[in-house]
Structures are given as C-alpha cells and as structure tokens.
Enzyme design. Sequence first.
Site, PDB file in Angstrom:
ATOM      1  N   THR A  67      -1.791   3.624   3.986  1.00 32.17           N
ATOM      2  CA  THR A  67      -1.750   4.100   3.920  1.00 32.17           C
ATOM      3  C   THR A  67      -0.576   4.154   5.330  1.00 32.17           C
ATOM      4  O   THR A  67      -0.809   4.148   6.321  1.00 32.17           O
ATOM      5  CB  THR A  67      -2.285   6.181   4.225  1.00 32.17           C
ATOM      6  OG1 THR A  67      -3.137   6.164   2.758  1.00 32.17           O
ATOM      7  CG2 THR A  67      -1.334   7.200   4.521  1.00 32.17           C
ATOM      8  N   THR A  73       1.300   6.832   0.665  1.00 30.46           N
ATOM      9  CA  THR A  73       0.838   5.772   0.110  1.00 30.46           C
ATOM     10  C   THR A  73       0.888   5.568  -1.220  1.00 30.46           C
ATOM     11  O   THR A  73       0.857   6.814  -2.177  1.00 30.46           O
ATOM     12  CB  THR A  73      -0.434   6.560   0.696  1.00 30.46           C
ATOM     13  OG1 THR A  73      -1.419   5.223   0.104  1.00 30.46           O
ATOM     14  CG2 THR A  73      -0.993   7.310  -0.864  1.00 30.46           C
ATOM     15  N   THR A 131      -5.955   8.080   7.071  1.00 30.67           N
ATOM     16  CA  THR A 131      -5.801   7.034   6.533  1.00 30.67           C
ATOM     17  C   THR A 131      -7.244   6.194   6.162  1.00 30.67           C
ATOM     18  O   THR A 131      -8.241   6.348   7.240  1.00 30.67           O
ATOM     19  CB  THR A 131      -4.865   5.238   6.748  1.00 30.67           C
ATOM     20  OG1 THR A 131      -5.031   4.484   6.678  1.00 30.67           O
ATOM     21  CG2 THR A 131      -5.133   5.191   8.373  1.00 30.67           C
ATOM     22  N   GLY A 132      -7.641   5.837   4.647  1.00 33.20           N
ATOM     23  CA  GLY A 132      -9.240   4.764   4.578  1.00 33.20           C
ATOM     24  C   GLY A 132      -9.454   5.307   3.647  1.00 33.20           C
ATOM     25  O   GLY A 132      -8.276   6.371   2.632  1.00 33.20           O
ATOM     26  N   SER A 151       0.727  -0.988  -0.191  1.00 29.43           N
ATOM     27  CA  SER A 151       0.144  -0.047  -0.479  1.00 29.43           C
ATOM     28  C   SER A 151       0.465   1.315  -0.298  1.00 29.43           C
ATOM     29  O   SER A 151       0.317   2.847   0.201  1.00 29.43           O
ATOM     30  CB  SER A 151      -0.353   0.050   1.236  1.00 29.43           C
ATOM     31  OG  SER A 151      -0.437  -0.636   2.529  1.00 29.43           O
ATOM     32  N   ARG A 183      -6.003   9.071 -10.507  1.00 29.09           N
ATOM     33  CA  ARG A 183      -6.959   9.114  -9.686  1.00 29.09           C
ATOM     34  C   ARG A 183      -5.751   9.839  -8.559  1.00 29.09           C
ATOM     35  O   ARG A 183      -5.079   8.973  -7.936  1.00 29.09           O
ATOM     36  CB  ARG A 183      -8.417   8.235  -8.389  1.00 29.09           C
ATOM     37  CG  ARG A 183      -8.413   8.389  -7.127  1.00 29.09           C
ATOM     38  CD  ARG A 183      -7.549   8.011  -5.928  1.00 29.09           C
ATOM     39  NE  ARG A 183      -8.557   7.699  -5.111  1.00 29.09           N
ATOM     40  CZ  ARG A 183      -7.961   7.582  -4.118  1.00 29.09           C
ATOM     41  NH1 ARG A 183      -6.291   7.066  -3.602  1.00 29.09           N
ATOM     42  NH2 ARG A 183      -8.721   7.517  -2.598  1.00 29.09           N
TER      43      ARG A 183
HETATM   44  N1  ASP Z   1      -6.168   7.688   1.736  1.00 23.66           N
HETATM   45  C1  ASP Z   1      -5.922   6.911   0.860  1.00 23.66           C
HETATM   46  C2  ASP Z   1      -6.166   7.027  -0.708  1.00 23.66           C
HETATM   47  O1  ASP Z   1      -6.979   6.989  -0.645  1.00 23.66           O
HETATM   48  C3  ASP Z   1      -5.222   5.079   1.342  1.00 23.66           C
HETATM   49  C4  ASP Z   1      -5.091   4.516   2.369  1.00 23.66           C
HETATM   50  O2  ASP Z   1      -4.748   5.799   2.929  1.00 23.66           O
HETATM   51  O3  ASP Z   1      -5.579   3.941   1.990  1.00 23.66           O
HETATM   52  O4  ASP Z   1      -5.106   6.995  -1.267  1.00 23.66           O
END
Ligand code: ASP
Length: 326
Positions: free
Chosen positions: A185, A203, A236-237, A82, A213
């Site tokens: 991330t 990330t 994160t997310g 990731s 994107r």
């Molecule tokens: N926040 C990151 C994104 O949307 C992904 C993640 O944190 O898992 O690219």
Amino acid sequence: MTSRRSFIRKGSMAFAGLSMAKYSSASFSSQNENNYPIVISTWNHGLPANEAAWKILSEDGHSLDAVEAGVRIPEADPKINSVGFGGTPDASGKVTLDACIMDEKGRAGSVSYLKHIKHPISVARLVMEKTQHVMLSGKGALEFALGNGFKKEKLLTSERKSAWKKWKKEKRGFSNEINVENHDTIGMLAIDKEGRISGACTTSGMGYKLPGRVGDSPIIGAGLFVDGEVGGAVATGTGELVMKTMGTFLVVELMRNGMSPSRACEEAVKRISKKIPDYENHQIGYIALNKSGVYGSFCIQPGFNYAVKTKNKTELEDAESWLKTL
Ligand code: ASP
C-alpha cells in the site's frame, strides 16, 4: 513451493540494495522542531509520490491537496502492482481498490471494494467533501464516482492478468498467502507550511484476496488516522493484523500521551506481537508524523522502508524492525 518467508527475504534484499545504491539510509533522524513542510510515505514508490506532494507543499498549498496529488502517482502507474491501475487482482481476477483520506480537522472520506476507477483516493476525497458519510463501498461507491464525472476504466493490465492466470494454475484455488511482491500500500502523511497535517492511503489490497475482502487501508483508525492536534499514522502490510489492533489510531493515541512517533510505532507493533499468535508470518510497517514534523517508523520484519521529503532531504529510510532476522 517457495515459502512466504523466503519471498520476504528476497523482497527485502532487493529493497535494501536499492536503498543503499541510490539513497542514503538512516533509521532515525535527528530533526528540529517545526520541521515542515514535510511529506513521508511508505515503500520506495513513495519517492515519486513525495515529489508530486512536494510540488504543492513548496508552493504553500494545503497538505490535503498534497497527499491526494502524491498518491495519485502510484495509482496511475501500471508498473506498481499494489495500487490502482496495474494493481494485483483478487482470486477471481478482478481489481478492487480501497482508499481513504483525512485532514487536520478530522474530516475523513473512504471507499472500499471499488472497481474500474483509477484514482480511488480522489473518490474518497469527494465522499468526504460532498456527502454526510465517511465510507462508500462496492457498487454504491462506483455509482457515486461515475455520477461525479470519474471514468470507468480497465484496471487489470495484461501483465497482471498473466500473473493471475499463472497463480491460478499453480495454486489451483484460493490462497491468502501474501508477500512483499503482492502487497504494498502507499500511505502518505504531510504537514504544510501552515502546520496542517493530512494523510492518504490507497491500495489494491492483498494480491489474490478472497473476492469481497476489504483490508485496513480504507478504514479510518486502522490504515490511516490523523488528529490535527497530535499527528498522524499510516499502515502497510497484512491488513487483518492492523484492523484487529486499530493500529494507526493506537499510534496517534500513544503520541497524544507523549511518545515519539518512532516509539509509538514500536509499541503498536509490539501490541500486534502480543495479540496475534502468528504475527511472525506477516509484515506490518507503520510510519508516523507528529504535529511538529518529527517522524518515525517501525515494522515487524526487516525490509520495510519509507520515503521522506523536506526542504533539505530526499531519502528512502529503513524502518527498524521487531524481528531482527527473517
Ligand atoms: N494493508 C493492505 C491490505 O491489507 C496491503 C498492504 O499494505 O500491503 O489490503
């Protein structure tokens, strides 16, 4: 097809198992004031990242150097799917990276949609230190990196390529489905011995994202925000939810107005729950650190954890969640 929620459940059980087996878990810490140096970072890949940061913090180094060195560990690790080298590609099979960095003086640097460079965080730092800008993107970011001595490298590992081919075959087209296996991330916050706070976030973004994107992670105020007089936060997310609510800026502003880091993270998650209709189908985890070295966290779904390192503590802690069951 396995649903996203069951993916999350599997992922979080694996994380829970790891944290119980190897590390003590505590949702909220009772900390002394001025508890620094300290470094905290998202997910269990934060543990080795914190060690690298700690080496600098324990030698009285600057928190900016610590967070950069810390997140370079998962960036270089091909087993972490990731972040950086070995990151999951976009829908077209290309690995594109996002990263940003910020220090206690409010200086900030960022790169987005960066290809072929293993350490986007170091490019983000150079953007901060060598240019008048905050963010460079795509081709321009790559040219800037190459012009400053970074090497062009292949970031897609054979494992990730096979997984992408399998995904393509099974999905027969684009999918924006996300889960804990393909998005994690690393976000890191550190305070050094002098009380200076810095943060970093890096990330490969959502796995199999639409080409082009960019998520929240390179956006100052979304994926990361630091204010030397208050503290910092990282996210994160699913980046889109964080971007729509300016998540980390909100967390820092709530701390400025007197909330503890934990309460501020909780409020920012609640904001998402009010504003984003399908928030239940996503995970967001926030971690925050105030300038006294008190930290906290909150997330939407159970299963988000983060690594903490101080003189007396090396731990993976589970964040409290808004939804109590998956
Ligand atoms: N926040 C990151 C994104 O949307 C992904 C993640 O944190 O898992 O690219």
